[in-house]
Design an enzyme around this catalytic site. Structure first.
Site, PDB file in Angstrom:
ATOM      1  N   HIS A 214      76.223  30.756 -13.926  1.00 44.77           N
ATOM      2  CA  HIS A 214      75.614  32.079 -13.962  1.00 44.77           C
ATOM      3  C   HIS A 214      74.177  32.010 -14.444  1.00 44.77           C
ATOM      4  CE1 HIS A 214      79.998  33.208 -14.921  1.00 44.77           C
ATOM      5  NE2 HIS A 214      79.780  33.467 -13.647  1.00 44.77           N
TER       6      HIS A 214
ATOM      7  N   HIS B 165      67.198  34.718 -16.456  1.00 44.36           N
ATOM      8  CA  HIS B 165      67.582  35.463 -15.257  1.00 44.36           C
ATOM      9  C   HIS B 165      66.394  35.491 -14.299  1.00 44.36           C
ATOM     10  CE1 HIS B 165      71.191  37.332 -17.096  1.00 44.36           C
ATOM     11  NE2 HIS B 165      70.468  37.313 -18.198  1.00 44.36           N
TER      12      HIS B 165
ATOM     13  N   THR C 104      74.479  42.128 -20.224  1.00 47.79           N
ATOM     14  CA  THR C 104      74.227  42.356 -18.793  1.00 47.79           C
ATOM     15  C   THR C 104      75.192  41.556 -17.920  1.00 47.79           C
ATOM     16  OG1 THR C 104      72.606  40.570 -18.611  1.00 47.79           O
ATOM     17  CG2 THR C 104      71.773  42.756 -19.252  1.00 47.79           C
TER      18      THR C 104
HETATM   19 ZN   LIG Z   1      70.996  37.516 -20.108  1.00 48.07          ZN
END
Ligand SMILES: [Zn+2]
Length: 251
Positions: A88, A115, A201
């Site tokens: 991720h 991210h 998130t």
């Molecule tokens: Zn994060």
């Protein structure tokens, strides 16, 4: 063949807010297990669907509450231990005394990750990269500092991680450096930032987090972003409804 080393100046990490996240349930950033469906994948992920204080958000500058915010200070005296590719994000684990002082409280750094593109937006604009520094205080409350990177020159900070970043999901590499060497971004006495209450998130999207979003004077190159996207893929949840919340802005 070491394809990582051919990507010399790469830099992008992702510190996703994985604190407390359940890794047992498979979730992704697209398709049937993507953000629109997180709340249905597990009972534990209910906040992703029903929460009213979710992150990230699109920060609308016409709606800010301008106030005299106390400075935020990051005092990182410890070191990094390892870099993990968890599928991720790229997450950097740390050790030692690394504190965030804000609102009269002290929080310890748990990890940081990245991210791309950014999760927070400003007036609809996304940035190429966002770093999340996840902290906890003694009560277990979480405060996350989100740093928004602009497009431009390659980031020296990020390039340090590139060679150590595992290509394979689930792998961890040793990465032992003083944080003062790894992070060149000035992080003390920050007076310009956005402050709001939000959530993780990533699943389980737990709420009650203090968010400090900082547009730093740091850049990342297109090459570095390409490297990150190739390694991890786009890993940003879209903006969530503001509902009754306000964003505070200090200058
Ligand atoms: Zn994060």
């Amino acid at each position: 063949m070491n394809s990582v080393k051919t990507l010399t100046t790469v830099a992008a990490f992702c510190w996703c807010a994985q604190v407390g996240a359940s890794e047992a349930v498979h979730w992704t950033y697209k398709g049937a297990t993507g953000p629109q469906h997180w709340g249905e994948l597990s009972e534990e992920f209910g906040s992703c669907k029903w929460g009213k204080n979710q992150s990230p958000i699109d920060i609308r500058t016409e709606n800010l509450l301008e106030v005299d915010l106390p400075p935020v200070s990051l005092d990182y005296r410890g070191a990094t231990d390892s870099v993990i590719n968890n599928g991720h994000t790229l997450q950097v684990n740390v050790s030692g005394d690394n504190t965030l002082t804000a609102e009269g409280e002290t929080f310890q750094l748990s990890q940081f990750h990245f991210h791309s593109p950014s999760e927070h937006r400003i007036d609809g604009e996304a940035f190429p990269l966002e770093a999340h520094f996840v902290h906890k205080n003694e009560k277990g409350e979480i405060a996350v500092v989100g740093l928004l990177f602009q497009s431009g020159e390659a980031s020296r900070d990020l390039s340090m991680f590139a060679e150590s970043s595992p290509r394979e999901v689930g792998k961890q590499s040793s990465f032992e450096h003083p944080l003062s060497e790894v992070l060149a971004i000035p992080l003390s006495n920050i007076t310009t930032y956005y402050r709001y209450n939000g959530s993780l998130t990533t699943p389980p999207c737990s709420e009650g987090l203090r968010w400090f979003v900082i547009p730093v004077a740091a850049t990342i190159s297109a090459e570095q972003i390409s490297w990150y996207i190739e390694l991890i893929g786009a890993d940003a949840r879209g903006p969530q409804p503001m509902n009754a919340r306000l964003v505070l802005h200090g200058n």
